[in-house]
Write an enzyme that holds these catalytic residues in place. Structure first.
Site, PDB file in Angstrom:
ATOM      1  N   GLU A 212      -2.243   4.539  -9.324  1.00 25.09           N
ATOM      2  CA  GLU A 212      -3.031   5.162 -10.386  1.00 25.09           C
ATOM      3  C   GLU A 212      -2.046   5.730 -11.395  1.00 25.09           C
ATOM      4  OE1 GLU A 212      -6.074   4.745 -10.747  1.00 25.09           O
ATOM      5  OE2 GLU A 212      -6.578   3.953  -8.765  1.00 25.09           O
ATOM      6  N   CYS A 246      -4.140  12.245 -17.481  1.00 28.96           N
ATOM      7  CA  CYS A 246      -3.819  10.815 -17.581  1.00 28.96           C
ATOM      8  C   CYS A 246      -4.803  10.046 -18.458  1.00 28.96           C
ATOM      9  CB  CYS A 246      -3.741  10.191 -16.192  1.00 28.96           C
ATOM     10  SG  CYS A 246      -5.281  10.268 -15.255  1.00 28.96           S
TER      11      CYS A 246
END
Length: 468
Positions: A212, A246
């Site tokens: 991720e 993110c």
């Protein structure tokens, strides 16, 4: 914690797993235990996160980490029995009267490496999926946020036995050792550059990985969309955790005709959301001096190469603790700020006259983790979805697609590989095992050699039936 000790923990977990893989009852009990532990340690977690940053609002940690984690556990417990159920599928016609089904089985002992920007959620959320799938696990929170890492270690190791779920803490050297262990699956959240190193280390053991990562997530605004609403939602998502997210909007693409309205609306949004910025206790600090220096370097590089920098706060805060929000106009791809993920409260604006050229710009660059599009026209929305590729998409909002438990979360290309959240997380930490059950009398027995006479005719007949 050294490599030998880590290896010993992994061996102990693998032996325990082989002896008694967690069944439905143990998984449910473990999820409940995790939820109880998070609630018990909630205040400590919130305080530790704020201490790691120098300041982060209690409400922000509760809304973005503690509440989503509890809700994820609730969702997993509500659906686990269904997820674990074997699923029948139709058998191929030439293999009748066989039956076929698949079932999800746990992989074994998995390694989970968390990330500093949302240490609690990004360490424990994958653990929820791993527990639901029936695995044992070892956690390694990020050393960049050491206080929250230590609270997580204390919480996990008090709640679970070492042979089942354990947490280790340490420096970057431990992180390297951790990624080189022969896990049955390795889950990493972090930057693209570190993700490449993690994947390379895992490759020596053929360890499957979920990465991720991040990247430059754009927001595209159509000229006919309500600019004030778009700015409000973009800036709200961008300034959570001071942009250290993110999936925060990394840059905006819109026609130049919207620049002045965007600037005005952004300044108003910052003023209303974060008044008295230097003393505001709801505006997060930058995680450390090194990260602040990197952001400052990106800003100065853009300034020297011709960017017009707009201060969005009435007071310009500039210290290792806080960085005031800024827009950057007249940016170009030669600037470092357009080459790296920003991870801070700096928002470049790229001007393109229409959506088609905006799509072209996005597609010329690495595939983003998230793509945001602001438009009310269904045809244009469908066109954008068809002609772009990203980890996820959010229409007319930012960030909150992560909170959809029934949607997968994950990147593509440079922004990552694999998915988690909900059933997709359960599947990531499972083996989807195929099972075929043949009967005592089966047509497939006629397919054994020698291929003579009737068998030859049968094979040619089957070939004709199989053609489209």
């Amino acid at each position: 914690m050294n490599k030998h000790e880590l290896k010993k923990i992994l061996e102990e977990q693998k032996a325990s797993f082989k002896a008694a893989p967690p069944d439905y009852k143990k998984r449910m009990e473990s999820l409940k235990s995790l939820a109880d532990a998070v609630e018990k340690y909630k205040d400590n977690l919130v305080s530790a996160v704020s201490a790691d940053f120098g300041l982060r609002a209690e409400e922000e940690t509760l809304v973005l980490e503690i509440f989503p984690l509890h809700d994820q556990i609730r969702h997993a417990m509500s659906n686990l029995k269904t997820w674990m159920r074997r699923q029948k599928v139709s058998s191929s016609w030439f293999l009748l009267p066989s039956s076929a089904y698949y079932q999800f089985q746990p992989l074994g002992s998995v390694g989970i490496m968390g990330a500093w920007n949302y240490q609690v959620l990004l360490t424990l959320s994958p653990l929820v999926d791993a527990i639901a799938a029936g695995n044992h696990a070892v956690l390694k929170p990020s050393e960049i946020a050491p206080r929250s890492a230590e609270v997580i270690r204390e919480m996990i190791n008090e709640t679970f036995p070492i042979e089942y779920i354990h947490c280790v803490t340490g420096n970057a050297g431990l992180a390297q050792d951790f990624s080189s262990m022969p896990w049955d699956h390795l889950f990493f959240t972090g930057s693209t550059n570190i993700g490449k190193k993690v994947m390379a280390a895992a490759a020596s053991n053929l360890t499957p990985v979920t990465l991720e990562l991040g990247g430059k997530s754009p927001a595209i605004i159509h000229e006919k969309y309500d600019i004030k609403k778009a700015v409000s939602r973009i800036m709200a998502g961008k300034l959570l955790n001071s942009g250290q997210t993110c999936v925060a909007t990394d840059y905006v693409i819109m026609p130049a005709s919207l620049n002045s309205e965007f600037e005005k609306a952004a300044r108003e949004k910052v003023g209303s959301a974060y008044p008295d910025l230097s003393e505001n206790n709801q505006y997060s600090c930058i995680i450390n001096q090194g990260h602040y220096d990197r952001l400052h370097s990106l800003l100065e590089d853009a300034r020297q190469k011709g960017a017009r920098i707009v201060e969005l706060s009435e007071e310009e805060v500039s210290s290792h603790k806080k960085m005031s929000p800024k827009l950057l106009f007249d940016v170009s791809d030669e600037m470092k700020i357009m080459q790296e993920e920003i991870f801070g409260p700096l928002l470049p604006v790229v001007n393109r006259p229409d959506v088609e050229q905006a799509i072209g710009y996005v597609n010329e660059h690495p595939k983003p983790l998230a793509l945001y599009y602001f438009d009310s026209n269904r045809k244009r929305i469908d066109h954008l979805l068809k002609h772009t590729l990203s980890g996820g998409v959010c229409i007319n909002d930012t960030i909150f697609h992560l909170a959809q438990h029934n949607l997968p979360f994950g990147g593509v290309g440079n922004s990552g590989m694999g998915h988690y959240h909900g059933f997709d997380g359960f599947q990531t930490f499972s083996k989807k095992r195929a099972v075929m059950h043949q009967r005592s009398l089966a047509a497939s027995d006629m397919l054994h050699p020698p291929f003579t006479g009737f068998k030859q005719k049968l094979i040619h007949f089957m070939g004709k039936l199989s053609r489209v």
